[in-house]
Scaffold this motif. Sequence first.
Motif, PDB file in Angstrom:
ATOM      1  N   PHE A   1       0.835  -1.195   0.000  1.00 22.31           N
ATOM      2  CA  PHE A   1       0.000   0.000   0.000  1.00 22.31           C
ATOM      3  C   PHE A   1       0.873   1.250   0.000  1.00 22.31           C
TER       4      PHE A   1
ATOM      5  N   ALA B   1       3.783   0.484  -2.698  1.00 22.53           N
ATOM      6  CA  ALA B   1       3.128  -0.039  -3.903  1.00 22.53           C
ATOM      7  C   ALA B   1       3.587   0.733  -5.131  1.00 22.53           C
ATOM      8  N   GLU B   2       3.721   2.047  -4.978  1.00 19.50           N
ATOM      9  CA  GLU B   2       4.182   2.876  -6.097  1.00 19.50           C
ATOM     10  C   GLU B   2       5.614   2.532  -6.473  1.00 19.50           C
TER      11      GLU B   2
ATOM     12  N   ARG C   1       0.638  -3.876  -6.445  1.00 25.81           N
ATOM     13  CA  ARG C   1      -0.143  -3.798  -5.205  1.00 25.81           C
ATOM     14  C   ARG C   1      -0.259  -5.179  -4.559  1.00 25.81           C
ATOM     15  N   GLU C   2      -0.088  -6.205  -5.376  1.00 26.82           N
ATOM     16  CA  GLU C   2      -0.270  -7.555  -4.854  1.00 26.82           C
ATOM     17  C   GLU C   2       0.584  -8.536  -5.654  1.00 26.82           C
TER      18      GLU C   2
END
Length: 85
Positions: A15, A19-20, A25-26
């Motif tokens: 998150f 994530a960026e 994200r997963e």
Amino acid sequence: MVGQGKAVKVKMLFFGPLAERLGEREIEVALEHGTTGNQLIERFELSDFLDSGLRVAIDGQIGASLDTPLRDSSEVAFLPPVSGG
């Protein structure tokens, strides 16, 4: 002999800025049976993020022991520090 060749699948959720940075994200990873949260963090070189306030939730539990072996289908979420105002 840790795990004796068995593997577990773990879902990693990212998150915020992490994530960026990772562009994901997963992700789902296969780990040797007996791998701990700390070993997962080392493998993905996330220790510096922990030092800057990143929190880890294992199967929805924030502050779960990172020394406990992860189970098959565990979900490990990496949460940014919460800033309030």
